[in-house]
Design a protein around this motif. Sequence first.
Motif, PDB file in Angstrom:
ATOM      1  N   ARG A 137     -10.862   8.274  11.999  1.00  0.00           N
ATOM      2  CA  ARG A 137     -10.710   7.186  11.020  1.00  0.00           C
ATOM      3  C   ARG A 137      -9.889   6.062  11.663  1.00  0.00           C
ATOM      4  O   ARG A 137      -8.873   6.311  12.305  1.00  0.00           O
ATOM      5  CB  ARG A 137      -9.988   7.684   9.768  1.00  0.00           C
ATOM      6  N   ASN A 159      -1.866   7.140  13.321  1.00  0.00           N
ATOM      7  CA  ASN A 159      -0.854   6.356  12.623  1.00  0.00           C
ATOM      8  C   ASN A 159       0.529   6.643  13.196  1.00  0.00           C
ATOM      9  O   ASN A 159       0.678   7.456  14.112  1.00  0.00           O
ATOM     10  CB  ASN A 159      -0.888   6.610  11.111  1.00  0.00           C
ATOM     11  N   ASN A 160       1.533   5.975  12.613  1.00  0.00           N
ATOM     12  CA  ASN A 160       2.920   6.171  13.056  1.00  0.00           C
ATOM     13  C   ASN A 160       3.549   7.360  12.321  1.00  0.00           C
ATOM     14  O   ASN A 160       2.974   7.888  11.360  1.00  0.00           O
ATOM     15  CB  ASN A 160       3.704   4.882  12.790  1.00  0.00           C
ATOM     16  N   GLU A 210       3.469  -5.211  11.109  1.00  0.00           N
ATOM     17  CA  GLU A 210       3.115  -5.510   9.719  1.00  0.00           C
ATOM     18  C   GLU A 210       3.430  -6.984   9.472  1.00  0.00           C
ATOM     19  O   GLU A 210       4.134  -7.616  10.254  1.00  0.00           O
ATOM     20  CB  GLU A 210       3.971  -4.686   8.747  1.00  0.00           C
ATOM     21  N   GLN A 261      -8.404   1.790  10.996  1.00  0.00           N
ATOM     22  CA  GLN A 261      -8.251   0.640  10.095  1.00  0.00           C
ATOM     23  C   GLN A 261      -9.445  -0.287  10.336  1.00  0.00           C
ATOM     24  O   GLN A 261     -10.001  -0.300  11.441  1.00  0.00           O
ATOM     25  CB  GLN A 261      -6.983  -0.137  10.451  1.00  0.00           C
ATOM     26  N   SER A 321       4.054   7.044   8.316  1.00  0.00           N
ATOM     27  CA  SER A 321       2.815   7.113   7.532  1.00  0.00           C
ATOM     28  C   SER A 321       2.196   8.506   7.590  1.00  0.00           C
ATOM     29  O   SER A 321       1.631   8.979   6.595  1.00  0.00           O
ATOM     30  CB  SER A 321       1.785   6.099   8.060  1.00  0.00           C
ATOM     31  N   GLU A 361      -5.677  -2.202   0.999  1.00  0.00           N
ATOM     32  CA  GLU A 361      -5.200  -3.320   1.814  1.00  0.00           C
ATOM     33  C   GLU A 361      -6.213  -4.476   1.944  1.00  0.00           C
ATOM     34  O   GLU A 361      -5.870  -5.639   1.737  1.00  0.00           O
ATOM     35  CB  GLU A 361      -4.828  -2.785   3.199  1.00  0.00           C
ATOM     36  N   SER A 387       6.251  -1.427  12.584  1.00  0.00           N
ATOM     37  CA  SER A 387       5.393  -0.320  12.180  1.00  0.00           C
ATOM     38  C   SER A 387       5.284   0.715  13.298  1.00  0.00           C
ATOM     39  O   SER A 387       4.356   1.529  13.323  1.00  0.00           O
ATOM     40  CB  SER A 387       4.000  -0.861  11.811  1.00  0.00           C
ATOM     41  N   THR A 439       0.809  -1.221   0.000  1.00  0.00           N
ATOM     42  CA  THR A 439       0.000   0.000   0.000  1.00  0.00           C
ATOM     43  C   THR A 439       0.848   1.280   0.000  1.00  0.00           C
ATOM     44  O   THR A 439       0.434   2.323  -0.497  1.00  0.00           O
ATOM     45  CB  THR A 439      -0.987  -0.013   1.210  1.00  0.00           C
ATOM     46  N   HIS A 440       2.067   1.166   0.538  1.00  0.00           N
ATOM     47  CA  HIS A 440       2.909   2.358   0.672  1.00  0.00           C
ATOM     48  C   HIS A 440       3.638   2.702  -0.630  1.00  0.00           C
ATOM     49  O   HIS A 440       3.814   1.835  -1.483  1.00  0.00           O
ATOM     50  CB  HIS A 440       3.928   2.141   1.796  1.00  0.00           C
ATOM     51  N   ARG A 492       1.323   3.794  16.993  1.00  0.00           N
ATOM     52  CA  ARG A 492       0.301   4.655  16.388  1.00  0.00           C
ATOM     53  C   ARG A 492      -0.174   5.685  17.408  1.00  0.00           C
ATOM     54  O   ARG A 492      -0.428   5.357  18.567  1.00  0.00           O
ATOM     55  CB  ARG A 492      -0.886   3.819  15.889  1.00  0.00           C
ATOM     56  N   ARG A 533       2.075  -7.308   1.569  1.00  0.00           N
ATOM     57  CA  ARG A 533       2.590  -6.834   2.866  1.00  0.00           C
ATOM     58  C   ARG A 533       1.505  -5.932   3.420  1.00  0.00           C
ATOM     59  O   ARG A 533       1.129  -4.956   2.764  1.00  0.00           O
ATOM     60  CB  ARG A 533       3.898  -6.057   2.643  1.00  0.00           C
ATOM     61  N   VAL A 534       0.981  -6.291   4.593  1.00  0.00           N
ATOM     62  CA  VAL A 534      -0.119  -5.510   5.177  1.00  0.00           C
ATOM     63  C   VAL A 534       0.058  -5.375   6.678  1.00  0.00           C
ATOM     64  O   VAL A 534       0.915  -6.020   7.282  1.00  0.00           O
ATOM     65  CB  VAL A 534      -1.492  -6.192   4.920  1.00  0.00           C
ATOM     66  N   SER A 535      -0.792  -4.536   7.258  1.00  0.00           N
ATOM     67  CA  SER A 535      -0.833  -4.414   8.717  1.00  0.00           C
ATOM     68  C   SER A 535      -1.598  -5.612   9.274  1.00  0.00           C
ATOM     69  O   SER A 535      -2.539  -6.098   8.640  1.00  0.00           O
ATOM     70  CB  SER A 535      -1.553  -3.107   9.061  1.00  0.00           C
ATOM     71  N   PHE A 566      -7.128   3.284   3.681  1.00  0.00           N
ATOM     72  CA  PHE A 566      -6.012   4.201   3.914  1.00  0.00           C
ATOM     73  C   PHE A 566      -6.004   5.334   2.877  1.00  0.00           C
ATOM     74  O   PHE A 566      -5.812   6.491   3.197  1.00  0.00           O
ATOM     75  CB  PHE A 566      -4.737   3.361   3.810  1.00  0.00           C
TER      76      PHE A 566
HETATM   77  C1  GTR Z   1       0.089   1.933   8.162  1.00  0.00           C
HETATM   78  C2  GTR Z   1       0.337   0.527   7.682  1.00  0.00           C
HETATM   79  C3  GTR Z   1      -0.484   0.277   6.428  1.00  0.00           C
HETATM   80  C4  GTR Z   1      -1.947   0.604   6.654  1.00  0.00           C
HETATM   81  C5  GTR Z   1      -2.115   1.962   7.278  1.00  0.00           C
HETATM   82  C6  GTR Z   1      -3.545   2.285   7.656  1.00  0.00           C
HETATM   83  O1  GTR Z   1       0.819   2.167   9.331  1.00  0.00           O
HETATM   84  O2  GTR Z   1       1.683   0.359   7.352  1.00  0.00           O
HETATM   85  O3  GTR Z   1      -0.270  -1.046   6.026  1.00  0.00           O
HETATM   86  O4  GTR Z   1      -2.549  -0.401   7.453  1.00  0.00           O
HETATM   87  O5  GTR Z   1      -1.298   2.104   8.431  1.00  0.00           O
HETATM   88  O6  GTR Z   1      -3.749   2.977   8.646  1.00  0.00           O
HETATM   89  O7  GTR Z   1      -4.460   1.886   6.916  1.00  0.00           O
END
Ligand code: GTR
Length: 345
Positions: free
Chosen positions: A189, A229-230, A256, A191, A233, A92, A165, A53-54, A168, A108-110, A212
Motif C-alpha cells: 500500500r 510508514n513511520n 507534513e 500514499q 503511525s 486526506e 514525519s 487524519t490522525h 518511512r 494538516r496533511v502529508s 490511510f
Molecule cells: C502518515 C501521515 C498521514 C498520512 C499517512 C499515510 O505518516 O502523517 O498524514 O499521509 O502517513 O500513509 O496515508
Amino acid sequence: MASSTRVVSRRQFLKIGGAGLAGAALLGVAGCGGGGGGGAGGEQSYNFRLAETHPEDYPTTRADKRFAKLVGERSDGRINIEVFPGSQLGEEASAIEQVQTGSLELTRVSTSPMAEFTPSLEVFSLPYIFDSSEHMWSFLQSEDGQSLLDQLSDSGFKGLAYYDSGARSFYTANREVTTPEDLQGLKIRVQQSEINSALMEAFGASATPMDFGEVYSALQTGVVDGAENNWPSYLSTSHYEVAPNYTLDEHTRIPEIIVMNQGTWDELSDEDKQIIQDAATESVEYQREQWDQEVQKAKDKLASEGVNVIPVEDKEPWREAAQPVIESNQEKFGDVLDQIEAAKP
Ligand code: GTR
C-alpha cells in the motif's frame, strides 16, 4: 463574508463542475457562520475548521491544537480554529480537495498526497534525498524550502508550515523483508502519489494506492502484503497487529504540511495573516518535540508488543535499488535536488 470568494484551479474547476463549485462556496460561507461580525480590518471574526487524519493523541494533532490555541489567544477569540481529528472531515485526499475548493479552510496533511495538487511538492516523495532529520530540517527552513511552501499558492493553497514525519519504512504481514529483493512480488500500500508507485516498482513490488483509513483491513484480509510508514503511525493505526515485521530501511522522509484555502487567506487583514502565520510557525518547534517523544514512545511500546523489528545496517543496496526513481526524476527536480544536497548540515 470572509469565505465567499474562492480560488479554484482550472483543473479543480473542471473536476468538480459548476454545481460542485457553488456547493463548495456555499459551504465555505457556512464555514464562517460564527464569523462575519465586526467591522473592518482586524475586527472580523471567523470560525475555521482544520481537518486532521490522525487521532487526538498524535503529535500532529497536538500541534494543530497548539496552533489553534495561539491563534485564538492572539486574536482575543475572534479567530476560532476547530481541529477535527481522526479523518472526521474525510480522508486526506478529500480534505485537500475541500481546502482547494474552499469548503474547508485548513488541513494538516502529508506532502505526498498534496503533490497531486501542487506537483513541485512531489520531490519529497523521492527516496533517500535526506540523510537525516537534521538534513531535512536544514532544507525545510532554508529559503529554498520556504519557496516550495510559497508555490502552493499556484494551486489555490496558502502553505503555512512544515511538520516532522520522521522516516518511512516497510512493514509486512508474512514475509520478513531484510533486503530489497525480499520485496519482489509483494503488494504494498502506498500514499496516492506517482512517485510512490514508481518507487515500489523499482523495488520489484507492486504499488496499491489507497486511503490511510483502509490499510488495516487491507493488510488483515491480504488485499496488500505490506505498507510503509513511520514509527508513530505504525503504532497509532495498530497496523503492527496485522503486519508485525518492520524493516528499518527508511526509504523516504516526507514532511507534513499545514495548508489553508488561498481565497480565505487573501481576504484576511494583514494583522490576521500575521497572527495565523506566526502561530503556525511557532507550533513547529512544539510539533518537533512532540514528534521525537512519540517516536521513542512508539519504539518502546512496539518492542513490548513483540514486533519483529528488522534493522538495516547498510542502506546502500536500498539506495541502489531506488536509484532509477531519482534518475527518472532528475530533469524534473534537478534544481531542488541540488538545493537539498546543498542544505546538508
Ligand atoms: C502518515 C501521515 C498521514 C498520512 C499517512 C499515510 O505518516 O502523517 O498524514 O499521509 O502517513 O500513509 O496515508
